[in-house]
Design a protein around this motif. Structure first.
Motif, PDB file in Angstrom:
ATOM      1  N   UNK B   4       0.826  -1.199   0.000  1.00  0.00           N
ATOM      2  CA  UNK B   4       0.000   0.000   0.000  1.00  0.00           C
ATOM      3  C   UNK B   4       0.867   1.258   0.000  1.00  0.00           C
ATOM      4  N   UNK B   5       0.272   2.311  -0.476  1.00  0.00           N
ATOM      5  CA  UNK B   5       0.941   3.608  -0.502  1.00  0.00           C
ATOM      6  C   UNK B   5       0.234   4.499   0.509  1.00  0.00           C
ATOM      7  N   UNK B   6       1.024   5.214   1.295  1.00  0.00           N
ATOM      8  CA  UNK B   6       0.406   6.028   2.342  1.00  0.00           C
ATOM      9  C   UNK B   6       1.053   7.403   2.394  1.00  0.00           C
ATOM     10  N   UNK B   7       0.235   8.417   2.676  1.00  0.00           N
ATOM     11  CA  UNK B   7       0.742   9.775   2.814  1.00  0.00           C
ATOM     12  C   UNK B   7       0.699  10.205   4.270  1.00  0.00           C
ATOM     13  N   UNK B   8       1.552  11.168   4.621  1.00  0.00           N
ATOM     14  CA  UNK B   8       1.533  11.683   5.984  1.00  0.00           C
ATOM     15  C   UNK B   8       2.318  12.966   6.076  1.00  0.00           C
ATOM     16  N   UNK B   9       2.194  13.626   7.210  1.00  0.00           N
ATOM     17  CA  UNK B   9       2.939  14.863   7.439  1.00  0.00           C
ATOM     18  C   UNK B   9       4.443  14.583   7.410  1.00  0.00           C
ATOM     19  N   UNK B  10       4.821  13.464   8.026  1.00  0.00           N
ATOM     20  CA  UNK B  10       6.228  13.069   8.029  1.00  0.00           C
ATOM     21  C   UNK B  10       6.304  11.625   7.558  1.00  0.00           C
ATOM     22  N   UNK B  11       7.538  11.174   7.241  1.00  0.00           N
ATOM     23  CA  UNK B  11       7.732   9.783   6.819  1.00  0.00           C
ATOM     24  C   UNK B  11       7.276   8.831   7.918  1.00  0.00           C
ATOM     25  N   UNK B  12       7.675   9.135   9.169  1.00  0.00           N
ATOM     26  CA  UNK B  12       7.311   8.246  10.277  1.00  0.00           C
ATOM     27  C   UNK B  12       5.799   8.108  10.412  1.00  0.00           C
ATOM     28  N   UNK B  13       5.132   9.233  10.274  1.00  0.00           N
ATOM     29  CA  UNK B  13       3.678   9.195  10.422  1.00  0.00           C
ATOM     30  C   UNK B  13       3.038   8.345   9.322  1.00  0.00           C
ATOM     31  N   UNK B  14       3.534   8.509   8.106  1.00  0.00           N
ATOM     32  CA  UNK B  14       2.996   7.735   6.981  1.00  0.00           C
ATOM     33  C   UNK B  14       3.222   6.237   7.192  1.00  0.00           C
ATOM     34  N   UNK B  15       4.436   5.902   7.677  1.00  0.00           N
ATOM     35  CA  UNK B  15       4.747   4.488   7.926  1.00  0.00           C
ATOM     36  C   UNK B  15       3.832   3.931   9.008  1.00  0.00           C
ATOM     37  N   UNK B  16       3.671   4.694  10.062  1.00  0.00           N
ATOM     38  CA  UNK B  16       2.823   4.221  11.150  1.00  0.00           C
ATOM     39  C   UNK B  16       1.386   3.986  10.698  1.00  0.00           C
ATOM     40  N   UNK B  17       0.892   4.907   9.884  1.00  0.00           N
ATOM     41  CA  UNK B  17      -0.469   4.756   9.361  1.00  0.00           C
ATOM     42  C   UNK B  17      -0.591   3.493   8.499  1.00  0.00           C
ATOM     43  N   UNK B  18       0.459   3.263   7.702  1.00  0.00           N
ATOM     44  CA  UNK B  18       0.443   2.082   6.826  1.00  0.00           C
ATOM     45  C   UNK B  18       0.458   0.797   7.640  1.00  0.00           C
ATOM     46  N   UNK B  19       1.295   0.760   8.694  1.00  0.00           N
ATOM     47  CA  UNK B  19       1.383  -0.446   9.528  1.00  0.00           C
ATOM     48  C   UNK B  19       0.059  -0.708  10.239  1.00  0.00           C
ATOM     49  N   UNK B  20      -0.575   0.378  10.695  1.00  0.00           N
ATOM     50  CA  UNK B  20      -1.861   0.228  11.377  1.00  0.00           C
ATOM     51  C   UNK B  20      -2.904  -0.308  10.407  1.00  0.00           C
ATOM     52  N   UNK B  21      -2.864   0.195   9.180  1.00  0.00           N
ATOM     53  CA  UNK B  21      -3.830  -0.249   8.173  1.00  0.00           C
ATOM     54  C   UNK B  21      -3.639  -1.731   7.835  1.00  0.00           C
ATOM     55  N   UNK B  22      -2.358  -2.139   7.694  1.00  0.00           N
ATOM     56  CA  UNK B  22      -2.063  -3.530   7.340  1.00  0.00           C
ATOM     57  C   UNK B  22      -2.131  -4.450   8.553  1.00  0.00           C
ATOM     58  N   UNK B  23      -2.093  -3.853   9.734  1.00  0.00           N
ATOM     59  CA  UNK B  23      -2.195  -4.637  10.948  1.00  0.00           C
ATOM     60  C   UNK B  23      -0.988  -5.543  11.128  1.00  0.00           C
ATOM     61  N   UNK B  24       0.202  -5.005  10.851  1.00  0.00           N
ATOM     62  CA  UNK B  24       1.422  -5.804  10.976  1.00  0.00           C
ATOM     63  C   UNK B  24       2.492  -5.006  11.715  1.00  0.00           C
ATOM     64  N   UNK B  25       3.558  -5.714  12.119  1.00  0.00           N
ATOM     65  CA  UNK B  25       4.658  -5.028  12.778  1.00  0.00           C
ATOM     66  C   UNK B  25       5.704  -4.636  11.741  1.00  0.00           C
ATOM     67  N   UNK B  26       6.629  -3.789  12.156  1.00  0.00           N
ATOM     68  CA  UNK B  26       7.604  -3.206  11.246  1.00  0.00           C
ATOM     69  C   UNK B  26       8.533  -4.266  10.636  1.00  0.00           C
ATOM     70  N   UNK B  27       8.779  -5.363  11.402  1.00  0.00           N
ATOM     71  CA  UNK B  27       9.726  -6.383  10.922  1.00  0.00           C
ATOM     72  C   UNK B  27       9.201  -7.140   9.706  1.00  0.00           C
TER      73      UNK B  27
END
Lengths: 75, 205
Positions: B4-27
């Motif tokens: 998935x592609x995600x937008x955010x104010x910062x890179x970290x925020x976008x990544x966090x939103x994507x992980x929450x959406x996919x329901x997975x951990x960063x690893x």
């Protein structure tokens, strides 16, 4: 038990934020009614109800109370 | 759902939103930054959102953490060891309460496997499999089934009649078919529809 059900169901669906589980206790049993996003209903039920049956089996195995556990999907 | 592609104010925020959406951990994911965020010039012009592309690169990792959570919440004392064999993830369960996760005729074990497969399918488009075993249960079950198959085949030949076995899972039926495939006095086939599909041992005439 509710947490276990939530973990299982949320991991299977595309809209985990829409999963709501309502618990009601009767004398002999506890009923868990699962509300889902419409698109996810089929996924949780599975072919011939295989998925929901598997969920019931796992929940039953985790059941340590004397009461029977019913798992339903709300429409 | 794999990328998935995600937008955010910062890179970290976008990544966090994507992980929450996919329901997975960063690893479990690979992250590609498509666009770094830019602060607007003088707080007014030329500001840019961050865009990231998050791909699930380790679907097995997702299954492993799913099973860990389930076992923990089932309140059973069972350890979990995972092994990747090509396209398959093999999970070995062991410990004090292993009988509880196996269940009658492996019912609970098969259910856990089905759920794990469901989770895996959500995270990959490839035909990956997950197999769950507990204290060598699958192996023991296979031996039991082979013994049952041979006994029933003998019985069918003695009685001169077809014998229908109990309903079994696809894997269990396969074990029976394989066990009897080299006996040329009989043939085997499956009849009925799931979940009542069962093996029939019939005489060759």
């Amino acid at each position: 038990m509710k947490t276990l059900l939530e973990t299982i169901v949320r991991s299977l669906v595309d809209h985990p934020e829409c999963v709501v589980i309502r618990e009601t206790e009767q004398q002999q049993s506890i009923t868990y009614a699962i509300a889902l996003h419409q698109e996810d209903v089929g996924k949780v039920i599975g072919k011939n109800g295989r998925m929901i049956q598997a969920i019931r089996t796992v929940v039953q195995a985790a059941n340590e109370s004397k009461k029977r556990i019913d798992v339903r999907i709300e429409e | 759902m794999k990328r998935i592609t995600m937008r955010g104010q910062t890179v970290e925020e976008a990544v966090e939103k994507a992980l929450a959406r996919l329901h997975v951990s960063k690893e479990a994911v690979d992250i590609v930054v498509v666009q770094q965020e830019k602060k607007p010039f003088l707080g007014l012009f030329g500001g840019q959102e961050a865009i990231v592309e998050v791909t699930i690169s380790h679907p097995f990792h997702c299954v492993e953490s799913f099973l860990k959570h389930v076992i923990e919440q089932m309140n059973v004392r069972v350890q979990l060891a995972c092994q990747v064999e090509g396209e398959r993830l093999v999970v070995f369960l062991s410990g004090r309460d292993v009988a509880r996760v196996i269940g009658k005729h492996g019912q609970t074990l098969n259910s856990l496997q089905l759920l794990a497969q469901g989770v895996l399918n959500r995270y990959t488009d490839r035909p990956l499999r997950v197999v769950i075993d507990a204290e060598g249960y699958r192996k023991r079950r296979e031996e039991t089934l082979v013994r049952l198959a041979k006994n029933m085949a003998k019985k069918a030949i003695q009685m001169g009649k077809d014998i229908s076995l109990e309903p079994m899972s696809a894997w269990e039926r396969k074990v029976i078919h394989t066990a009897l495939s080299d006996d040329d006095r009989i043939q085997t086939f499956s009849a009925g529809t799931e979940p009542h599909r069962h093996v029939v041992i019939s005489l060759k005439r």
